[in-house]
Write an enzyme that holds these catalytic residues in place. Sequence first.
Site, PDB file in Angstrom:
ATOM      1  CG  HIS A 160      -0.374   0.095   2.369  1.00  0.00           C
ATOM      2  ND1 HIS A 160      -0.024   1.145   3.001  1.00  0.00           N
ATOM      3  CD2 HIS A 160      -0.246  -0.948   3.250  1.00  0.00           C
ATOM      4  CE1 HIS A 160       0.412   0.877   4.150  1.00  0.00           C
ATOM      5  NE2 HIS A 160       0.109  -0.506   4.552  1.00  0.00           N
ATOM      6  CG  ASP A 190       2.462   0.360   7.895  1.00  0.00           C
ATOM      7  OD1 ASP A 190       2.233  -0.269   7.106  1.00  0.00           O
ATOM      8  OD2 ASP A 190       1.970   0.476   8.844  1.00  0.00           O
ATOM      9  CD  GLU A 250      -3.481  -1.293   5.403  1.00  0.00           C
ATOM     10  OE1 GLU A 250      -3.616  -2.426   6.085  1.00  0.00           O
ATOM     11  OE2 GLU A 250      -2.630  -0.422   5.775  1.00  0.00           O
ATOM     12  CD  GLU A 251      -1.108   2.096   7.460  1.00  0.00           C
ATOM     13  OE1 GLU A 251      -2.096   1.771   8.319  1.00  0.00           O
ATOM     14  OE2 GLU A 251      -0.075   1.890   7.277  1.00  0.00           O
ATOM     15  CG  ASP A 275       1.384  -3.956   4.949  1.00  0.00           C
ATOM     16  OD1 ASP A 275       1.842  -3.121   5.450  1.00  0.00           O
ATOM     17  OD2 ASP A 275      -0.214  -3.795   5.194  1.00  0.00           O
ATOM     18  CG  HIS A 329       0.291   2.661  12.729  1.00  0.00           C
ATOM     19  ND1 HIS A 329      -0.681   2.234  12.910  1.00  0.00           N
ATOM     20  CD2 HIS A 329       0.720   2.122  11.131  1.00  0.00           C
ATOM     21  CE1 HIS A 329      -1.400   1.443  12.059  1.00  0.00           C
ATOM     22  NE2 HIS A 329      -0.533   1.198  10.886  1.00  0.00           N
TER      23      HIS A 329
END
Length: 470
Positions: free
Chosen positions: A284, A296, A330-331, A358, A428
């Site tokens: 992503h 990520d 995606e997130e 991912d 994140h």
Amino acid sequence: MRKFALCCLMVATLHALNAQNVNQADSLMIRSIFDRALTNGKSYDWLDHLSNEIGGRLSGSIQAERAVRYTEKELNKLGLDKVWLQPVMVPKWTRGIPEYAYIETAPGLSSTTNVCALGGSVPTPDGGLKAKVIEVKSLAEIAELGREKIQGKIVFYNRPMDPTLINTFAAYGGCVDQRYAGAMEAGKYGAVGVVVRSMSLSLDDYPHTGSMSYGDIPIDQRIPACAISTRGADYLSRALKIQPNLNFYFKQNCRAYPDVQSFNVIGEITGSQYPDRYMIVGGHLDSWDLGDGSHDDGAGCVQSMDVLRLLKEVGYRPKHSIRVVLFMNEENGLRGGREYAEQARLKNEDHIFALESDAGGFTPRGFSFDSDDANFAQIKSWEPLFKPYLIHYFEKGGSGADIGPLKKEGMVLAGLRPDSQRYFDHHHAASDTFDAVNKRELELGAAAMTGLIYLMDKYGTRTEMGPIRD
């Protein structure tokens, strides 16, 4: 009878020799792929640009738009048969100016702590939010305490990831519900805000954001939610034991906007024998905004791009059409994965295999597969081809969020499985940056993915080729 037995022996010998030749050819091809990836890989350079020139690529942001244009341009340079952008409407949420928080143990006696708004949260009032705190370990505890003990307070979810679980994704799954649904549940009992312990095994000062949901709660009844760093969470928990009536203050300026248009970025090598059967590899393109999204999921995107480049480098002409898909959103919505699957359904496209990266750009250990027993038996037989590279962990399990909507009977879904012990140190958080990625580890992942795509393309799926016969 003797002639029949001799004939059977000759047939068995020929089968064994053919298998040996196939394995030798496959071994040489995979060796060639790894050699190219480790001496002439492009993934690290692409990631350098994504991370350091563009930065965090939150869905709907200008950085996400720049990432779309950059990766489209780079895929066009590879000389693929097709490159295009697939429109998709995505949510737009902005963080605003940096968040601020402190713990007040007595009037005039306070200490600042590191927090960040959870993705999709509403802002605090303009002057911030200050209230008493109640600590809980689970969503179920909210219901047990009830409105009487929760109303007017900030709920502090402090359930850590389980350090005894070697599979850190299992540890993450064991506590992420408090981040995703914490505000929704606490709000039902009159809470005015939510503070959630960051989903990380590391003890540090980095708060980790992530998606959350209010369900169908009206906008004017939603409460603000933030994540607190693990070190801050431990301090707050200790302080509450000493001073249960302390106050917690936080201010955040996030805001949600109407959906905007973005794109999935797609490139294709058209199959030489089965152009209407598709295998895809992807990651992503969007990321959270605190860091630059290197692990990520910038890593998964550039590895997937390099799969198609490496196939061309080694001169392999795929039988099936091979697509790289860089999914958007995606997130905080999975809109890109769902849109790709919907368009494939509307066009009646026959997807037989999908691979997603991912889980970070760390040292690859193998793959997990979502497949039936017949397909997995074939895949399992390829383990020895990856053992020389120590990438031979082949197990049934999950695949990837973006490719999940494609799932259908007989299809094989797979996920690259790197070593996960350091992944949630960065996931994140502001520490998800380019300097945390090792070039060789990233390239090993790209090579492993290319090797698996090569084998899946060469031998096909069991559903495609029919039942296995003795």
